[in-house]
Each structure stands twice: as structure tokens, then as C-alpha cells.
Design an enzyme around this catalytic site. Sequence first.
Site, PDB file in Angstrom:
ATOM      1  CG  HIS A 102      55.420 -16.665  17.966  1.00  0.00           C
ATOM      2  ND1 HIS A 102      55.477 -15.337  18.306  1.00  0.00           N
ATOM      3  CD2 HIS A 102      54.594 -16.752  16.886  1.00  0.00           C
ATOM      4  CE1 HIS A 102      54.727 -14.632  17.452  1.00  0.00           C
ATOM      5  NE2 HIS A 102      54.179 -15.479  16.586  1.00  0.00           N
ATOM      6  CD  GLU A 105      58.265 -15.816  20.366  1.00  0.00           C
ATOM      7  OE1 GLU A 105      57.268 -15.580  21.081  1.00  0.00           O
ATOM      8  OE2 GLU A 105      58.500 -15.215  19.313  1.00  0.00           O
ATOM      9  CG  HIS A 237      54.663 -13.486  22.111  1.00  0.00           C
ATOM     10  ND1 HIS A 237      54.619 -14.024  20.845  1.00  0.00           N
ATOM     11  CD2 HIS A 237      53.372 -13.427  22.531  1.00  0.00           C
ATOM     12  CE1 HIS A 237      53.358 -14.269  20.506  1.00  0.00           C
ATOM     13  NE2 HIS A 237      52.577 -13.918  21.514  1.00  0.00           N
ATOM     14  CD  GLU A 310      57.755  -9.894  22.140  1.00  0.00           C
ATOM     15  OE1 GLU A 310      58.483 -10.907  22.237  1.00  0.00           O
ATOM     16  OE2 GLU A 310      56.898  -9.754  21.238  1.00  0.00           O
TER      17      GLU A 310
HETATM   18  O1  0X9 Z   1      55.448 -10.328  16.170  1.00  0.00           O
HETATM   19  C1  0X9 Z   1      54.874 -10.813  17.143  1.00  0.00           C
HETATM   20  O2  0X9 Z   1      53.941 -11.585  17.063  1.00  0.00           O
HETATM   21  C2  0X9 Z   1      55.338 -10.430  18.540  1.00  0.00           C
HETATM   22  N1  0X9 Z   1      56.760 -10.431  18.645  1.00  0.00           N
HETATM   23  S1  0X9 Z   1      57.580 -11.794  18.548  1.00  0.00           S
HETATM   24  O3  0X9 Z   1      58.989 -11.443  18.496  1.00  0.00           O
HETATM   25  N2  0X9 Z   1      57.362 -12.611  19.876  1.00  0.00           N
HETATM   26  O4  0X9 Z   1      57.137 -12.533  17.428  1.00  0.00           O
HETATM   27  C3  0X9 Z   1      54.953  -8.996  18.797  1.00  0.00           C
HETATM   28  C4  0X9 Z   1      53.536  -8.836  19.100  1.00  0.00           C
HETATM   29  C5  0X9 Z   1      53.330  -7.409  19.490  1.00  0.00           C
HETATM   30  N3  0X9 Z   1      52.573  -6.700  18.535  1.00  0.00           N
HETATM   31  C6  0X9 Z   1      53.121  -5.799  17.679  1.00  0.00           C
HETATM   32  N4  0X9 Z   1      54.370  -5.556  17.689  1.00  0.00           N
HETATM   33  N5  0X9 Z   1      52.312  -5.147  16.902  1.00  0.00           N
HETATM   34 ZN    ZN Z   2      56.275 -14.320  19.791  1.00  0.00          ZN
END
Ligand code: 0X9
Ligand code: ZN
Length: 536
Positions: A102, A105, A237, A310
Amino acid sequence: MSPSLRARLGSGLLGLALLVPIAAAAPASAAAADFPAGFTGYHTYAEMSADLSAVAARYPAIARKIAIGKSYQGRTIWAVKISDNVATDEPEAEVLFDGGTHGDEHMGLEMTLKIMHWLVDGYGTVSRITNIVNSREIWIIPSVNPDGAAYDISGGRFHLWRKNRQPNAGTTAIGTDVNRNFGYRWGGGGRTSTNPAAITYQGPFAFSTPEARSVRDFLAGRVVNGRQQIRMAITFHEYGRLVMWPYGYTTTDIPADMTVDDYKGLVAIGTKMAASNGYRAQQASDLYGTSGTTRDFEYGVYRIFSYTFELSVKDYPDDALIASETGRNKEAVLYLMERAGCPLGILGSAYRIARCGAFDDDFEVSRGWRVNMAGTDTATAGAWQRGDPAPTTTAAGRKQPDSVTSGRYGFATGLAAGTSPAANDLDGGRTSTTSPTIALTASAGQKLQFRWSFAHDRTASAVDEFRVEVLEGAIATAVFVSRGGAWERSASWNLASIDMGRWAAKAIRLRFSATDGGGSGIVEAVFDDVRVTQPQ
Ligand code: 0X9
Ligand code: ZN
Ligand code: CA
Ligand code: CA
């Protein structure tokens, strides 16, 4: 032509153009932008690239900089390999760390560079590090989405830019969420959007982004002798201080595409890492649902024990937070690299013995077995297939079992049930399936173990059989045979255990065969969980 200009042209033709590779614009001057004040401790793409070059030049025996692809805008996506004898692909457990999927990030890139420096700077002086580098092959991809990161800091301010910078057909909205674009159960669900303007846009099709394709192709390149070499992975992330195991696509703890053993191992290792960094450990879908993520792809396709971390307690952590936040993950990443030699060993010595020997296949993913490898099979129906067997039952009982002994897949003589019990059973002769080459260790006490079922009806005879052979070059040695006879034999799972002492230190293959030697009767064989145990 810049991507933004390309997008503004937004014609119907653009949609067609996107279906074929486009000669992307050079990164040009955007790459020169630095982070805003207070964040200049972060590495720009150019600084990251220069750091990888400097490390590779300073430590040529243990570090290599390797291009794994190009971003939409043409930036090289870099990987670093760290290992002893780095130029050689040695049979060592591999680990992958990536960051920057991302664009907004930025700490994930810093995290991966820290890991690189812990390894190369500690090599030869810190024994724990030296042992890791000598016994593993570590891959680091600091910036999966360099275009997104560069755009995010362009003009000396942050743009909250998450996606890549690929135009979308029929709209001026730019970018696909690379962490929704991987091709395992891609599309829809939870926080995943079909709208090109959304920050979680999944893309028009799986792997529509060059960034996800680069990671996909890199992973495919790590399959050696039918087997994915990467055992464990973390994708970094922000934010939330979380350690997440698969899956994101479902809230079911142990869905059909995960084994019970893997679930236990994933949770135990995730929990252990979280105990060292103070993060919260949970299944990814506990946060929210997603599809097409890096982590789901890595586990779903390759059974890599893959985690999403995260980092940080807030968005855009400033310079002052880089050292402390990355530092608190040092123990977790060192532990992960050590654990990669035998991930399931965390569940105890019985798992270490059973699951970490010279061979271990639960058949949940393809690991290079070949049906009719010699081309001499004679079966006319019911050849071996890897998959989920459908149950078949006659008045005399079950012939093909409904389930296998791990997960959902094994090898069976004709997976489908068909319209009658006699449909899709083995007919006409022999079917064989042969393993990839297995390098047995020199130690005594290694055992070949597998679960098997062999069933037939009362028309069977001793010419019907289930047979397992060890192949050493041209020599085939039968180590297990179960013959048929003129009685009704129902499906039932058995464990075979065969001493492999005479093949210690040898390279062998295993061949599993089933034969319907005559008549029109029913013959069904199934097997699962083939292992060579690792002695104490
Ligand atoms: O949404 C995402 O891709 C990840 N969080 S972020 O805030 N860095 O964008 C989370 C990926 C983890 N997977 C799930 N939550 N299903
Ligand atoms: Zn992310
Ligand atoms: Ca090595
Ligand atoms: Ca299985």
C-alpha cells in the site's frame, strides 16, 4: 505520456489498450521527491534502491539484489536474497518479507530494510544471525508498489495514496488495490470493491496489476522439484499492531482449504510472534473480510505460513517512531526465520518427527506428482487423480471413502462417484502416480508413512492390488502390496509405516499403483499424507 495524462484521455480505446502490455512512462522526476518534513528518515524509492545496491556490493557472499518485475510506471520491483552462498540455490528453507504493498504505508519498507540490515550487519558476529543466514534463504521485497509510494509523497506532501497508479478503463479514477488483486478467491467480499474509484478496488480481473503479477511470478519461481521453497512469510502493512494469519476471505477458522494441523501451527506461531512484539494475534477476517490479498494467495496456493503485520498505532508514524516500531518486531522476525526449518514443529516433537522429514505431502496443493510418468499404465478408466473423492457405496458397503485423512484432497482412482458404484472405479489394468525426487538424509530410522484405503467387490482376485514402490534410478522395489481376493472389501483408512534404512542418503521417488487385473468388478484405492519421517 504520464499515467495521469493517459487517464485523462479516458476513451473506449483505452480499455482495449489496457488488455495488452503498455510501454509505461519512465518514473521521471516524481522519483526525486523526498518525504515531508518530519518524515525524511523514510527511504524514498531511490534511497531504498541505493541501499540494496550498497548492501549487495558490501556483502557479495551473502546478499544479492534481484529485479522481480516492473511496476505500472516502469519502476523496477527489487528483491534482495540473503543467505550463505547466495549465488547458489541451496536446499534451505526460505522466508519472504515484503513491504509497501500500500502506497501510503511507508513503514513496511523501513521494516524490511531493518531486517536486511540485522542479517547482513550481524553476520559473522552475532551467532543467532549467522545461524539464520547460513541455514535459510531469505527474500526481501521492500516495495511491492513503488509507484503508489512515490505518488504518495509527490509534491512534498502526503496524498493518502494506497493503490497502484494504473489507469482504469472508462473512468478517470486511478489505481487498483494491489492487496485485492491476487488470484486466490479473487473478487468481492468484505472490504473489497468493484468500483475503480474505491480505495479497495480489486481490479478488472485477478492479477491485472503488474505489481501483483511480479510477486506471483517471483513465488512461482521459488517452486523447485514441485515444491514451494518459501515456508513462511510476512507482508508488512499499517496500522493497528496486529499479527494476522489466513484467511481474509472467510470467517471460518478452518475452512476446507486449510488443514487442522496448519491451523494449529498458524495460530501457535502467530500467537508466539505477537507475544514478543505486543501486537494482537488474530485471523485476518477478524479485522474485516477481504479477497485477493497477498497472504491468502501465499497460503491458499502454496501453503506458505503467511502473516500480515499491521505496524504502528497510527497512520503516518513520523521519523521518531521508525526505530522503536521496527525494533519491537526484531524477535518476531528472527523467530519466524528460525521456525521456517520446521513450521509445524511448534506443535511438539511428534509433529517435528512426522511433518519435517525428507518428504511431507498432504496433497492439499500440487507438489509435482506425475500420473503415468513412464507412459506404461494400462488402466482404461479410473486413473489416479488428486482431489476430493466422492463416496461410492454398494449394497455390500462403501468402496470409495467420502473424505481423506487431512484437509480435503488426496489421491484416488477416479474422484467422481458417477452414476453407479461401478462408474469411475479402476478398470482395465494399472494406474500409477510418481512423486518428485526425495533426498533421504543419511540418518537411520527414517520411515515412509502414508494413509491408504483399498476396496473391491467379490469378483476381485489376487491380480487386483494396491502397490507402493521405491524407485532408485531404474530399480523399482516394492515396499508395500495389498492384494485383492474374492470377497467384499469396504473402504477403510489404514496407516502404513515402512523402514527406509536401505535408502538412507539416497535420492529416490515413490510410485503408488493400483491395478484392476481382470473382470468388470469394482476396485477403488485412495491414499493421503505421504511422509518420510525425521528420526529423533
Ligand atoms: O485491508 C488490507 O489490505 C489490510 N489492512 S490495511 O489497513 N493495511 O489496508 C488488511 C489485510 C488483512 N486482511 C484482512 N483484514 N482480511
Ligand atoms: Zn496495507
Ligand atoms: Ca544458502
Ligand atoms: Ca490431504
